[in-house]
Scaffold this motif. Sequence first.
Motif, PDB file in Angstrom:
ATOM      1  N   TRP A  99       0.846  -1.195   0.000  1.00  0.00           N
ATOM      2  CA  TRP A  99       0.000   0.000   0.000  1.00  0.00           C
ATOM      3  C   TRP A  99       0.873   1.233   0.000  1.00  0.00           C
ATOM      4  N   GLY A 128       0.279   5.404  -0.132  1.00  0.00           N
ATOM      5  CA  GLY A 128      -0.560   6.604  -0.211  1.00  0.00           C
ATOM      6  C   GLY A 128       0.048   7.665  -1.101  1.00  0.00           C
ATOM      7  N   SER A 129       1.324   7.485  -1.493  1.00  0.00           N
ATOM      8  CA  SER A 129       1.975   8.406  -2.423  1.00  0.00           C
ATOM      9  C   SER A 129       2.200   7.729  -3.773  1.00  0.00           C
ATOM     10  N   ILE A 130       1.311   6.825  -4.117  1.00  0.00           N
ATOM     11  CA  ILE A 130       1.424   6.138  -5.404  1.00  0.00           C
ATOM     12  C   ILE A 130       1.416   7.187  -6.523  1.00  0.00           C
ATOM     13  N   ASN A 131       2.236   6.975  -7.528  1.00  0.00           N
ATOM     14  CA  ASN A 131       2.283   7.937  -8.644  1.00  0.00           C
ATOM     15  C   ASN A 131       2.727   7.210  -9.914  1.00  0.00           C
ATOM     16  N   PHE A 138     -11.489   2.060   1.608  1.00  0.00           N
ATOM     17  CA  PHE A 138     -10.451   2.726   0.830  1.00  0.00           C
ATOM     18  C   PHE A 138      -9.741   1.670  -0.018  1.00  0.00           C
ATOM     19  N   LEU A 139      -9.046   2.127  -1.059  1.00  0.00           N
ATOM     20  CA  LEU A 139      -8.347   1.194  -1.948  1.00  0.00           C
ATOM     21  C   LEU A 139      -7.136   0.584  -1.243  1.00  0.00           C
ATOM     22  N   GLY A 140      -6.977  -0.714  -1.364  1.00  0.00           N
ATOM     23  CA  GLY A 140      -5.878  -1.424  -0.739  1.00  0.00           C
ATOM     24  C   GLY A 140      -4.777  -1.800  -1.722  1.00  0.00           C
ATOM     25  N   ALA A 193      -5.661  -3.381  -5.131  1.00  0.00           N
ATOM     26  CA  ALA A 193      -6.167  -2.474  -6.166  1.00  0.00           C
ATOM     27  C   ALA A 193      -5.003  -1.756  -6.850  1.00  0.00           C
ATOM     28  N   LEU A 194      -4.018  -1.297  -6.063  1.00  0.00           N
ATOM     29  CA  LEU A 194      -2.871  -0.593  -6.651  1.00  0.00           C
ATOM     30  C   LEU A 194      -2.044  -1.533  -7.522  1.00  0.00           C
TER      31      LEU A 194
END
Lengths: 301, 301
Positions: free
Chosen positions: A159, A161-164, A200-202, A205-206
């Motif tokens: 996981w 939260g700063s996925i880009n 929320f997306l886990g 999903a990413l």
Amino acid sequence: MLRSAPFFPTTVEDYRKIVDDYDTWLFDCDGVIWRGGTPIEGAADVLRFLRSKGKRIIFVTNNPTHSRAAFKKRFAAMGVEASVDEIFSSAYASAVYISSVMKLPKDKKVYVVGMQGIEEELREQGIAVCGGTDPSDNTLESVDEPAVDPSVGAVLFSWDGSINYTKLSKAFQYLTRNPKCAFLCSDEDLTYPVEDGVLFLGTGALTATIRYALGRDPVCFGKPSKTMFECIEAKHKINPATTIMVGDRLDSDMAFGKNGGVATMLVLSGLACLADISDTSPVISDFVTGALTDFGVLRSP
Amino acid sequence: MLRSAPFFPTTVEDYRKIVDDYDTWLFDCDGVIWRGGTPIEGAADVLRFLRSKGKRIIFVTNNPTHSRAAFKKRFAAMGVEASVDEIFSSAYASAVYISSVMKLPKDKKVYVVGMQGIEEELREQGIAVCGGTDPSDNTLESVDEPAVDPSVGAVLFSWDGSINYTKLSKAFQYLTRNPKCAFLCSDEDLTYPVEDGVLFLGTGALTATIRYALGRDPVCFGKPSKTMFECIEAKHKINPATTIMVGDRLDSDMAFGKNGGVATMLVLSGLACLADISDTSPVISDFVTGALTDFGVLRSP
């Protein structure tokens, strides 16, 4: 002790028998001990009660964002005593797999899509990491031509939260340009619950971005994968006949218990509700109770 | 004119017959006219030759990042003349679908995961947008509790080089908290080619996050979807018997042509190679040639 339909304890005797039958209690955390950032009422008291009865307690969490050391602090903030050795997270399981199972050569690195906690767990196992919290990977300027470091031997998704696009793109380039690069994933949870039933997306999903673009499934570590069980067994002697897994998710916690051959108890204080349990549901637990606090009847006079 | 195996033109006469047989030429751009940022040699000359023979030319692109006005400038930079009316992009198809097919009420907005070009196309069709390039949505600080705007009636995914957790999370919240919210996707391309055979992640890969977490498929507009064809037919009278689609992808361009009932020509100057064409491949084109420049034989003395 596997039943075709779950047993719903109702009397003091029912709960006492469960406590008597199991020596090792594996606990999911979110939805069982806390929900989002709030402790679930009575859960800490039940854990203390079980410890007073000499029960061994192990926490098993798919949350890959904290190191076990950080989890210990989080437990303390929730009023729950826990030692680092009692905590098994998907981040720790990932690190144990990379260092002890796949035995990544020492001159190879892991490209991490994820947060500080998983980086810490990897480094603690002596694994070299790149990506993750590196400022140059945490930008919204997308990279036109990501440089590919030939020393990267595995891509580990968790996981973030700063996925880009930069991290997704680098991960994809490592995996497409080097067919020997391992594709790993801390956990497959598509969502995770926050307050008030909001999902929320886990990690799952990413990871779907790369998974479907590659047409290749990652090796996954969190519940319900057996890797997490092997990680626990590497540290503790487990007797499946006297072990019970307590959790709030059928597809993750209860399936994990079944995969490990231990008893399972579903609590309805988290994601699953009574309507999710039917004769046709793919995973049925051995026991179902409303919440951990139901065991409080054993402490009454 | 559908064949069970493709025809490989080799002589001047073969090429002349193809030009004579088709009045309307639909062209994919990337891999046919340019590759990444570089024009494909001879392509502009062949387009000029076809125009000189009175052929109608229409450009059909899945790239959702530019408006048609921006594409016109890009065509000019590649030495290709094109009018806005000749350009059909997945961004434009998305806008036409939202305004004319689903007829989104005027008091509803579209939450956009995407770049400036698709926002421009939507606004040009009178559609209110949010998300997209809004600075508050373009941050690497993940949002704990994304506010949900009840006026959002659709979520539109497209390629977004500034993809982040905030946009993914907002899109997911709109779709889970409001079951009436439409789930739309400019195109399903999992990857797109850049220079030297390198693939980058496309809209389809980014959309996979929400698609698998929701367990729900989006309505898609780009090739091979028939929506793009309907969009072209709304502007131009198309006679399938005298129309040919030229492209470099079997799953996208050639399938699009088949879905529209027109002839298809695969060029090998982009993604597909000769090995991709076999009797067992799911989509076979009517014609195969190396590159558009092969038509240059018709201009030789």
